[in-house]
Design a protein around this motif. Structure first.
Motif, short mmCIF file in Angstrom:
data_model
loop_
_atom_site.label_atom_id
_atom_site.label_comp_id
_atom_site.label_asym_id
_atom_site.label_seq_id
_atom_site.Cartn_x
_atom_site.Cartn_y
_atom_site.Cartn_z
N THR A 1 0.85 -1.20 0.00
CA THR A 1 0.00 0.00 0.00
C THR A 1 0.89 1.25 0.00
N ALA A 2 0.26 2.37 -0.31
CA ALA A 2 0.99 3.65 -0.33
C ALA A 2 0.50 4.57 0.78
N GLY A 3 0.31 4.02 1.98
CA GLY A 3 -0.02 4.84 3.15
C GLY A 3 1.24 5.46 3.71
N GLN A 4 1.23 5.82 5.00
CA GLN A 4 2.40 6.55 5.53
C GLN A 4 3.66 5.69 5.54
N VAL A 5 3.56 4.42 5.95
CA VAL A 5 4.76 3.56 5.96
C VAL A 5 5.13 3.16 4.53
N VAL B 1 -1.48 0.21 -5.51
CA VAL B 1 -2.42 1.25 -5.05
C VAL B 1 -3.78 1.03 -5.69
N ARG B 2 -4.83 1.46 -4.97
CA ARG B 2 -6.18 1.36 -5.55
C ARG B 2 -6.43 2.48 -6.53
N ASP B 3 -5.80 3.64 -6.26
CA ASP B 3 -6.09 4.84 -7.03
C ASP B 3 -4.78 5.41 -7.55
N LEU C 1 -6.21 -5.09 -2.59
CA LEU C 1 -5.84 -6.25 -1.78
C LEU C 1 -7.01 -7.22 -1.59
N ALA C 2 -8.22 -6.75 -1.90
CA ALA C 2 -9.38 -7.64 -1.81
C ALA C 2 -9.54 -8.49 -3.08
N ILE C 3 -8.74 -8.19 -4.12
CA ILE C 3 -8.89 -8.89 -5.41
C ILE C 3 -7.56 -9.60 -5.74
N LYS D 1 6.51 -8.09 7.47
CA LYS D 1 5.13 -7.81 7.89
C LYS D 1 5.11 -6.69 8.92
N ILE D 2 4.39 -5.62 8.60
CA ILE D 2 4.20 -4.52 9.54
C ILE D 2 3.05 -4.91 10.47
N THR D 3 3.34 -4.96 11.76
CA THR D 3 2.32 -5.38 12.70
C THR D 3 2.42 -4.55 13.98
N SER D 4 1.66 -4.94 14.98
CA SER D 4 1.63 -4.16 16.21
C SER D 4 1.81 -5.14 17.36
N LYS D 5 1.37 -4.76 18.55
CA LYS D 5 1.50 -5.66 19.69
C LYS D 5 0.41 -6.73 19.57
N ASN E 1 5.38 -2.93 15.99
CA ASN E 1 5.67 -1.52 16.23
C ASN E 1 4.83 -0.95 17.37
N ASN E 2 5.46 -0.07 18.13
CA ASN E 2 4.70 0.72 19.10
C ASN E 2 3.91 1.79 18.33
N ALA E 3 3.17 2.63 19.03
CA ALA E 3 2.29 3.61 18.37
C ALA E 3 3.09 4.64 17.56
N GLN F 1 2.91 9.75 14.06
CA GLN F 1 2.01 10.35 13.05
C GLN F 1 0.55 10.35 13.50
N ASN F 2 0.20 9.54 14.52
CA ASN F 2 -1.18 9.61 15.05
C ASN F 2 -1.51 11.02 15.53
N PHE F 3 -0.46 11.77 15.96
CA PHE F 3 -0.68 13.14 16.43
C PHE F 3 -1.13 14.06 15.29
N1 LIG Z 1 -0.94 3.86 13.70
C1 LIG Z 1 -0.24 3.25 14.64
O1 LIG Z 1 0.02 3.79 15.73
C2 LIG Z 1 0.28 1.86 14.40
C3 LIG Z 1 1.12 1.28 15.38
C4 LIG Z 1 1.62 -0.01 15.18
C5 LIG Z 1 1.30 -0.68 13.98
N2 LIG Z 1 0.47 -0.09 13.06
C6 LIG Z 1 0.15 -0.86 11.85
O2 LIG Z 1 0.52 -0.15 10.67
C7 LIG Z 1 -0.32 -0.60 9.59
C8 LIG Z 1 -0.90 0.61 8.86
O3 LIG Z 1 0.16 1.25 8.21
P1 LIG Z 1 0.07 2.76 7.72
O4 LIG Z 1 -0.07 3.63 8.93
O5 LIG Z 1 1.16 3.01 6.76
O6 LIG Z 1 -1.32 2.77 6.94
P2 LIG Z 1 -2.15 4.04 6.45
O7 LIG Z 1 -1.28 5.25 6.37
O8 LIG Z 1 -3.40 4.07 7.25
O9 LIG Z 1 -2.49 3.66 4.95
C9 LIG Z 1 -3.29 2.60 4.59
C10 LIG Z 1 -3.14 2.46 3.09
O10 LIG Z 1 -3.79 1.23 2.70
C11 LIG Z 1 -4.43 1.49 1.49
N3 LIG Z 1 -5.49 0.48 1.32
C12 LIG Z 1 -6.51 0.24 2.15
N4 LIG Z 1 -7.25 -0.77 1.68
C13 LIG Z 1 -6.66 -1.18 0.53
C14 LIG Z 1 -6.95 -2.19 -0.42
N5 LIG Z 1 -8.02 -2.99 -0.28
N6 LIG Z 1 -6.14 -2.34 -1.48
C15 LIG Z 1 -5.06 -1.52 -1.65
N7 LIG Z 1 -4.73 -0.56 -0.78
C16 LIG Z 1 -5.53 -0.39 0.29
C17 LIG Z 1 -4.95 2.90 1.60
O11 LIG Z 1 -5.18 3.38 0.33
P3 LIG Z 1 -6.41 4.36 -0.07
O12 LIG Z 1 -5.77 5.72 -0.13
O13 LIG Z 1 -6.84 3.84 -1.40
O14 LIG Z 1 -7.46 4.23 0.99
C18 LIG Z 1 -3.77 3.57 2.30
O15 LIG Z 1 -2.83 4.02 1.34
C19 LIG Z 1 -1.38 -1.51 10.22
O16 LIG Z 1 -0.98 -2.84 10.10
C20 LIG Z 1 -1.34 -1.09 11.68
O17 LIG Z 1 -1.81 -2.09 12.55
C21 LIG Z 1 -0.02 1.15 13.23
#
Ligand SMILES: NC(=O)c1ccc[n+]([C@@H]2O[C@H](COP(=O)([O-])OP(=O)(O)OC[C@H]3O[C@@H](n4cnc5c(N)ncnc54)[C@H](OP(=O)(O)O)[C@@H]3O)[C@@H](O)[C@H]2O)c1
Length: 280
Positions: free
Chosen positions: A6-10, A29-31, A50-52, A94-98, A130-132, A135-137
């Motif tokens: 995915t192209a989220g923050q990580v 990416v979806r978009d 990721l659903a397909i 694999k990016i995961t949490s506690k 990973n801990n929290a 970027q949640n802030f």
């Molecule tokens: N936040 C925390 O404090 C924290 C702490 C420990 C671990 N984590 C773990 O970190 C992970 C989340 O990482 P992140 O923060 O980088 O995520 P994120 O910034 O929330 O981004 C999620 C990305 O997933 C994409 N996405 C969602 N559904 C999808 C699909 N069906 N197919 C393709 N792309 C899809 C979204 O794209 P769209 O733009 O299309 O929606 C978005 O780019 C999780 O496993 C979480 O448990 C988070």
């Protein structure tokens, strides 16, 4: 070729780092419209969902290592694991949490289900627990910019906050040279354990104006997130995680980030400085 799911923050930060190192990297990416900056940085962009599974199979072609990061819906991440097995991709970071099977938080139980599926797949794997994220802030930034104040149910609990950019840097490093990290679990945190009041003090210093923290009840926290546009089920899980902070659940740090990167993990002050505009 390294595939980032995915192209989220990580995912975006890991893709940028790999492209900067001239490592072949593809992001799913979806978009496509949301990935123009990545494409300009030299990242190959594959349209998919990721659903397909068929769309993951296309993105998986020629891939040697995967960075598995997403909202962690088990069926979707296990689709990636299945695709990696079919394609003979060697390693999954694999990016995961506690994660824990008996956590009160559904997301952490889901992470365990995914981790177990990955371990059982026979692929090489590394778990980044990973801990929290600091970027949640950023979700609180509009309120901080407007009122110079923020609230949370986190109370006085300390948290080993990590900058998501450091998670990305570790994931990228391992994806490039996975052999010595196979079968390992790393616990990623920042260098310090901070309460939300401590975070307010850091923000006050960096922004040059007093920022105050006030406690919220669970219901106020949940509602504030829903009001900010977070879907109800996610708001519930986030509020649960924050209430666990108050009980010391995230009061831990480890030295895996400096050990793996050969440099200190970013501090909350560095994070706040880099994002000062968002809080102002
Ligand atoms: N936040 C925390 O404090 C924290 C702490 C420990 C671990 N984590 C773990 O970190 C992970 C989340 O990482 P992140 O923060 O980088 O995520 P994120 O910034 O929330 O981004 C999620 C990305 O997933 C994409 N996405 C969602 N559904 C999808 C699909 N069906 N197919 C393709 N792309 C899809 C979204 O794209 P769209 O733009 O299309 O929606 C978005 O780019 C999780 O496993 C979480 O448990 C988070």
């Amino acid at each position: 070729m390294i595939l980032i799911t995915t192209a989220g923050q990580v995912g975006s930060a890991a893709a940028q780092l790999l492209a900067h190192r001239a490592e072949p990297v593809r992001v799913l990416v979806r978009d496509l419209g949301k990935a123009t900056a990545l494409a300009q940085a030299g990242v190959e962009v594959a349209e998919g969902d990721l659903a397909i599974p068929a769309t993951i199979d296309v993105a998986m072609q020629g891939v040697s290592a995967v960075v598995l990061v997403s909202p962690a819906i088990p069926a979707q991440e296990l689709n990636v694991v299945g695709s990696a097995v079919r394609a003979g991709a060697g390693h999954v970071v694999k990016i995961t949490s506690k994660a824990s099977a008996d956590s009160p938080i559904a997301r952490r139980r889901d992470q365990t289900e995914i981790e177990n599926g990955l371990i059982a797949s026979g692929l090489g794997y590394t778990l980044l627990r990973n801990n929290a994220y600091m970027q949640n802030f950023l979700m609180l930034a509009p309120a901080i910019a407007k009122t110079s104040s923020f609230g949370s149910v986190a109370g006085d609990g300390r948290v080993g906050l990590i900058d998501a950019r450091d998670v990305a840097a570790v994931a990228a490093e391992i994806a490039v040279s996975p052999a010595s990290h196979a079968g390992k679990t790393y616990w990623l945190t920042g260098p310090e354990r901070l309460s939300y009041s401590d975070a307010a003090a850091v923000l006050s210093k960096v922004l040059g104006r007093p920022i105050t923290f006030h406690p919220l009840t669970f219901e106020e926290e949940r509602q504030a997130m829903i009001d900010a546009g977070v879907p109800e089920t996610i708001a519930e899980m986030n509020a649960q995680a924050l209430s666990l902070f108050a009980r010391g659940d995230s009061d831990w740090i480890a030295d895996d980030v400096p050990s793996l990167l050969g440099r200190p993990a970013r501090t909350f002050e560095q994070f706040a400085t880099d994002h000062a505009a968002a809080f102002s």
